[in-house]
Motif scaffolding. Sequence first.
Motif, PDB file in Angstrom:
ATOM      1  N   ASN A  38       1.679  -2.929 -11.648  1.00  0.00           N
ATOM      2  CA  ASN A  38       2.728  -2.280 -10.858  1.00  0.00           C
ATOM      3  C   ASN A  38       4.102  -2.609 -11.432  1.00  0.00           C
ATOM      4  N   SER A  93       7.058  -4.591  -4.202  1.00  0.00           N
ATOM      5  CA  SER A  93       6.078  -3.767  -3.506  1.00  0.00           C
ATOM      6  C   SER A  93       6.036  -4.073  -2.017  1.00  0.00           C
ATOM      7  N   THR A 127       8.241   1.799  -0.288  1.00  0.00           N
ATOM      8  CA  THR A 127       6.838   1.416  -0.321  1.00  0.00           C
ATOM      9  C   THR A 127       6.449   0.916   1.062  1.00  0.00           C
ATOM     10  N   HIS A 138       2.871   0.332  -3.782  1.00  0.00           N
ATOM     11  CA  HIS A 138       3.572   0.157  -5.048  1.00  0.00           C
ATOM     12  C   HIS A 138       4.454   1.357  -5.376  1.00  0.00           C
TER      13      HIS A 138
END
Length: 794
Positions: free
Chosen positions: A482, A486, A635, A648
């Motif tokens: 990623n 996040s 997110t 993500h």
Amino acid sequence: MGTDPTPTGLTRPTRAPGGIGVSTLRPDGTLKVTGEFAYSSDMWHEDMLWGQILRSPVAHAEIVSLDVSEALALPGVHAVLTYDDLPTAVRHYGLEIQDTPVLAHGRVRHHGEPVAAVAADHPETARRAAAKIKVEYRELPVVTDEDSATAPGAPVLHPDRADHHSHRVPHPNIVHRQPIVRGDADAAARRADAVVRGEYVFGMQDQAFLGPESGLAVPAEDGGVDLYIATQWLHNDRAQIAPVLGLPEDKVRMTLAGVGGAFGGREDLSMQIHACLLALRTGRPVKIVYNRFESFFGHVHRHPAKLHYEHGATRDGKLTHVRCRIVLDGGAYASSSPAVVGNASSLSVGPYVVDHVDIEALALYTNNPPCGAMRGFGAVQACFAYEAQMDKLAAELGLDPVEFRRLNAMEQGSRLPTGQIVDAPAPVAELLRRVKARPMPPERQWETTEGADIRQLPGGLSNTTHGEDVVRGVGYAVGIKNVGFSEGFDDYSTAKVRLESAGGEAVAVVHTAMAEVGQGGVTVHAQIARTELGVDQVTIHPADTQVGSAGSTSASRQTYMTGGAVRNACALVRERALELGRRRFGSHHPAWATAELRLEDGHVVTEAGEVLASLADVLDDEVIEEEREWRHRPTRSLDPRTGQGDGHLQYSFAAHRAVVEVDTGLGLVKVVELACAQDVGKALNPLSVIGQIQGGTVQGLGIAVMEEIVVDPVTAKVRNPSFTDYLIPTILDTPSLPVDMLELPDANAPYGLRGVGEAPTLSATPAVLAAIRAATGLELNRTPVRPEHLTGTG
């Protein structure tokens, strides 16, 4: 500088290329190569004192008594601080959970924990004073793994903080737990034609950055403090420091000093609070520089892990299900363990399409060294295991390991185990195709026409083998990482851009709080400003807290986030400059009102290329400045029970082919080549991008064959806190590192770019292990691989 004629009769300078997409050189590169660059450890103040930290020699103990009188009596000592001397009720800090004491109180929880801080007029005096502090410890049972951490009657390492996560974990020695359940893995397992299982062990890796922890704290006349520090996140440091000092954040002013690498190890605090406390107590500047031994205790490391995996597939090679359990050792304090758990769980299946998963990832509190951020951040450990499983399952099915991976590879539109749709290019199959299609390096390279080149043999210049038992192996791996913070974290960055005229030329200044730790952001920000403002001269202002936060230099996010902020601020500056030009010169040329205008080569130019005015004339004595924040799309937190959610922002993908030669008799490994193919979205500075990919690749090589912090399983003491015993790859260990860059733009990202720095660290390690397995036929389920694992002696 040459000139070319323009339609209006003006001459427009022909600017040397330096915008986005160009391989510009780093402004600090020559200074670093020649040794002239000033790192934080080089700072000096004429009346400064030296700080020294006393650290615990044991991993878990009650502090029975603490006597600093002899240390205070030593001539030249100005202060000795313990927990009881701290000025406020806030005496703990932490990135996510404030569980780390500034100085140990009541007990120590890991080998090397800070117990006291000394300030003296000479570094040797400070060391002698620290040695004179008398601490009596009563050792307690140590917690070193899951069994000892969760057994009935196990010591609870943080009893006063056991309720902060009790709703998500079954035991207070578990920092964080994240399950991910999708589909029906049990039913899918019954339909599988082949099922393979594996247990894997991943060693503790150190960031091994060049510059040790260091900084200089200077007390200010307003009662505040100025801290010059090597860090990854200025504003987050300040947010943790100020409450302990009892100061408002605006009285803790931080400036980034020269950073000798970071790789996650500087995301947590080290000596920042201690230096500030000593400076405020003594009224003198205080400098602290860890030696290399201290540095191994002064920062977090990569989480070691135990990983249990089950993969199933149909006869024709389609994955049916994945079940896995990942146990990460977080050590004595939380650091970023919750986020690492989130990454490890959500990326635990890799870049493959699997409809049925049953995943559990968790991190433990133990008495081992604290672990936190390191390049790859949880995804590295998972990639090592799932790629070994993919090879094992391909062999079980009798399929080519690369084609098996390509058959199951995700692509744009695929769904992750968390349910999130990958909405940008995901060229996993193409990356694998490219690394497999590369020509192989010549065999037996040590045999040259001029004679033997022992540098090409396993063992290298040690000349321990002559090639009789050397066999070659080739292995492949691919990973997914990623980009950005996040799970609902408010990830944003800030940039201030100023445009003015100086010496008859328009110049720009870019000011952010981005920590330049070697990733090349100082180059990229100047390239963005040149592109957006059409100027040649761009100055990068030193990073400090006098501008808004840029977030952490981690998660491959800075080019995306702070680069996006610089671009947005430049766009506002550009519009203001054009409006200024319209007011000043609009009456002289109708194009000012009717044409699409841009800034180029220091001029205002129409889309047709007609020059209307020089930008310096437009500005005259005006200064245009804009500061703007930039946030990416939101997110979401993962569901605590099912792990479902759009956790993500963006993903990066890299594939490696490793070619190794192994002396099977001596257990020596020579990595001949580590070829990488990676999608970078848009290479803003291709030379820098290649450097990032190669650097990440070498760190993956290190964990494969040499790097591990060894912790005694009985005492939890670190056995090898030095570069004599903790080995890292040198130039003699570094293989050929060819890089194949794809540029498939992500429509959601600035310029279509994709974070690149971490992904190659994921796939390099399992590719090397796969190649060694191919050469030896051994299972090799742990990192790093040591000679005794190859010869059967260990």
